[in-house]
Motif scaffolding. Structure first.
Motif, PDB file in Angstrom:
ATOM      1  N   ALA A  66     -34.192  18.762  15.354  1.00  0.00           N
ATOM      2  CA  ALA A  66     -34.444  18.067  14.090  1.00  0.00           C
ATOM      3  C   ALA A  66     -33.138  17.734  13.376  1.00  0.00           C
ATOM      4  CB  ALA A  66     -35.341  18.920  13.197  1.00  0.00           C
ATOM      5  N   PHE A  67     -32.179  18.649  13.404  1.00  0.00           N
ATOM      6  CA  PHE A  67     -30.871  18.398  12.794  1.00  0.00           C
ATOM      7  C   PHE A  67     -30.223  17.172  13.423  1.00  0.00           C
ATOM      8  CE2 PHE A  67     -26.274  18.767  12.996  1.00  0.00           C
ATOM      9  CZ  PHE A  67     -25.938  18.933  11.661  1.00  0.00           C
ATOM     10  N   HIS A  68     -30.207  17.123  14.749  1.00  0.00           N
ATOM     11  CA  HIS A  68     -29.546  16.015  15.436  1.00  0.00           C
ATOM     12  C   HIS A  68     -30.354  14.720  15.339  1.00  0.00           C
ATOM     13  CE1 HIS A  68     -26.005  18.056  16.861  1.00  0.00           C
ATOM     14  NE2 HIS A  68     -26.769  19.101  17.178  1.00  0.00           N
ATOM     15  N   VAL A  69     -31.659  14.803  15.201  1.00  0.00           N
ATOM     16  CA  VAL A  69     -32.463  13.606  14.967  1.00  0.00           C
ATOM     17  C   VAL A  69     -32.106  13.004  13.612  1.00  0.00           C
ATOM     18  CG1 VAL A  69     -34.807  12.777  14.490  1.00  0.00           C
ATOM     19  CG2 VAL A  69     -34.376  14.192  16.492  1.00  0.00           C
ATOM     20  N   ARG A  70     -31.956  13.846  12.591  1.00  0.00           N
ATOM     21  CA  ARG A  70     -31.575  13.351  11.265  1.00  0.00           C
ATOM     22  C   ARG A  70     -30.200  12.691  11.297  1.00  0.00           C
ATOM     23  NH1 ARG A  70     -34.287  18.229   9.701  1.00  0.00           N
ATOM     24  NH2 ARG A  70     -32.335  19.381   9.680  1.00  0.00           N
ATOM     25  N   GLN A  71     -29.253  13.308  11.994  1.00  0.00           N
ATOM     26  CA  GLN A  71     -27.915  12.738  12.093  1.00  0.00           C
ATOM     27  C   GLN A  71     -27.931  11.420  12.882  1.00  0.00           C
ATOM     28  OE1 GLN A  71     -24.743  14.318  10.813  1.00  0.00           O
ATOM     29  NE2 GLN A  71     -26.460  15.060   9.597  1.00  0.00           N
ATOM     30  N   GLY A  72     -28.647  11.404  14.000  1.00  0.00           N
ATOM     31  CA  GLY A  72     -28.725  10.199  14.822  1.00  0.00           C
ATOM     32  C   GLY A  72     -29.435   9.053  14.109  1.00  0.00           C
ATOM     33  N   LEU A  73     -30.505   9.362  13.385  1.00  0.00           N
ATOM     34  CA  LEU A  73     -31.230   8.346  12.636  1.00  0.00           C
ATOM     35  C   LEU A  73     -30.347   7.746  11.547  1.00  0.00           C
ATOM     36  CD1 LEU A  73     -33.879   6.837  12.079  1.00  0.00           C
ATOM     37  CD2 LEU A  73     -34.528   8.741  10.591  1.00  0.00           C
ATOM     38  N   GLY A  74     -29.643   8.599  10.825  1.00  0.00           N
ATOM     39  CA  GLY A  74     -28.737   8.114   9.781  1.00  0.00           C
ATOM     40  C   GLY A  74     -27.640   7.227  10.351  1.00  0.00           C
ATOM     41  N   LEU A  75     -27.052   7.653  11.458  1.00  0.00           N
ATOM     42  CA  LEU A  75     -26.015   6.840  12.091  1.00  0.00           C
ATOM     43  C   LEU A  75     -26.565   5.503  12.572  1.00  0.00           C
ATOM     44  CD1 LEU A  75     -23.781   9.195  14.257  1.00  0.00           C
ATOM     45  CD2 LEU A  75     -23.089   7.744  12.377  1.00  0.00           C
ATOM     46  N   GLY A  76     -27.742   5.518  13.169  1.00  0.00           N
ATOM     47  CA  GLY A  76     -28.341   4.283  13.674  1.00  0.00           C
ATOM     48  C   GLY A  76     -28.631   3.283  12.568  1.00  0.00           C
ATOM     49  N   ILE A  77     -29.173   3.758  11.464  1.00  0.00           N
ATOM     50  CA  ILE A  77     -29.483   2.871  10.337  1.00  0.00           C
ATOM     51  C   ILE A  77     -28.205   2.348   9.703  1.00  0.00           C
ATOM     52  CG2 ILE A  77     -30.480   2.802   8.006  1.00  0.00           C
ATOM     53  CD1 ILE A  77     -32.648   4.723   9.074  1.00  0.00           C
ATOM     54  N   PHE A 107     -25.357  13.670   3.450  1.00  0.00           N
ATOM     55  CA  PHE A 107     -26.273  12.660   2.914  1.00  0.00           C
ATOM     56  C   PHE A 107     -27.448  12.431   3.859  1.00  0.00           C
ATOM     57  CE2 PHE A 107     -27.534   8.162   2.651  1.00  0.00           C
ATOM     58  CZ  PHE A 107     -28.023   8.151   1.355  1.00  0.00           C
ATOM     59  N   PHE A 108     -27.172  12.358   5.156  1.00  0.00           N
ATOM     60  CA  PHE A 108     -28.239  12.169   6.142  1.00  0.00           C
ATOM     61  C   PHE A 108     -29.203  13.348   6.133  1.00  0.00           C
ATOM     62  CE2 PHE A 108     -25.186   9.541   8.969  1.00  0.00           C
ATOM     63  CZ  PHE A 108     -25.365   8.433   8.158  1.00  0.00           C
ATOM     64  N   GLN A 109     -28.668  14.560   6.042  1.00  0.00           N
ATOM     65  CA  GLN A 109     -29.514  15.754   6.040  1.00  0.00           C
ATOM     66  C   GLN A 109     -30.416  15.781   4.803  1.00  0.00           C
ATOM     67  OE1 GLN A 109     -29.916  18.037   8.553  1.00  0.00           O
ATOM     68  NE2 GLN A 109     -28.624  16.604   9.653  1.00  0.00           N
ATOM     69  N   LYS A 110     -29.889  15.375   3.651  1.00  0.00           N
ATOM     70  CA  LYS A 110     -30.690  15.365   2.435  1.00  0.00           C
ATOM     71  C   LYS A 110     -31.701  14.231   2.422  1.00  0.00           C
ATOM     72  CE  LYS A 110     -27.101  17.491  -0.333  1.00  0.00           C
ATOM     73  NZ  LYS A 110     -26.045  17.265  -1.324  1.00  0.00           N
ATOM     74  N   THR A 111     -31.281  13.058   2.889  1.00  0.00           N
ATOM     75  CA  THR A 111     -32.147  11.881   2.867  1.00  0.00           C
ATOM     76  C   THR A 111     -33.343  12.057   3.809  1.00  0.00           C
ATOM     77  OG1 THR A 111     -30.260  10.476   2.364  1.00  0.00           O
ATOM     78  CG2 THR A 111     -32.227   9.382   3.193  1.00  0.00           C
TER      79      THR A 111
END
Length: 110
Positions: free
Chosen positions: A39-50, A100-104
């Protein structure tokens, strides 16, 4: 987080950085077991992708080879940083924007 949780989530953590499709695959495959490492890496990857798509749209309108190359190098480094963290089993936040990605996206993986 114990080593067993990290070992179970490494593969999907790695997949989370392989384009937005990889992030979606990791997200949906993590729905059953709810691994916090994944879940941590999904949040980071999603934020980077967007962020990649938003900034890429702006950079593409500049029509400058130097701006485009800088953009590609910058995001390549960020993606490899996250990918390396997933492979080594660490919770490395992306510099400057990882919090920011983790909070968002905090609802992802809960």
């Amino acid at each position: 987080m114990d080593q067993n949780t990290i070992d179970e989530g490494k593969t999907l953590g790695l997949v989370a950085y392989l384009t937005l499709f990889g992030t979606l695959i990791a997200f949906f495959m993590n729905q059953d077991k709810r691994n916090p490492f994944t879940a941590f890496h999904v949040r980071q990857g999603l934020g980077l992708g967007i962020l990649y798509m938003i900034i890429g749209y702006v950079v593409s309108s500049l029509d400058s080879m130097m701006a485009s190359m800088s953009f590609w190098i910058f995001f390549s480094i960020l993606f490899f940083y996250g990918l390396f963290g997933a492979i080594t089993g660490k919770l490395n936040k992306i510099p400057l924007i990882g919090d920011f990605f983790q909070k968002t996206f905090k609802s992802i993986g809960q």
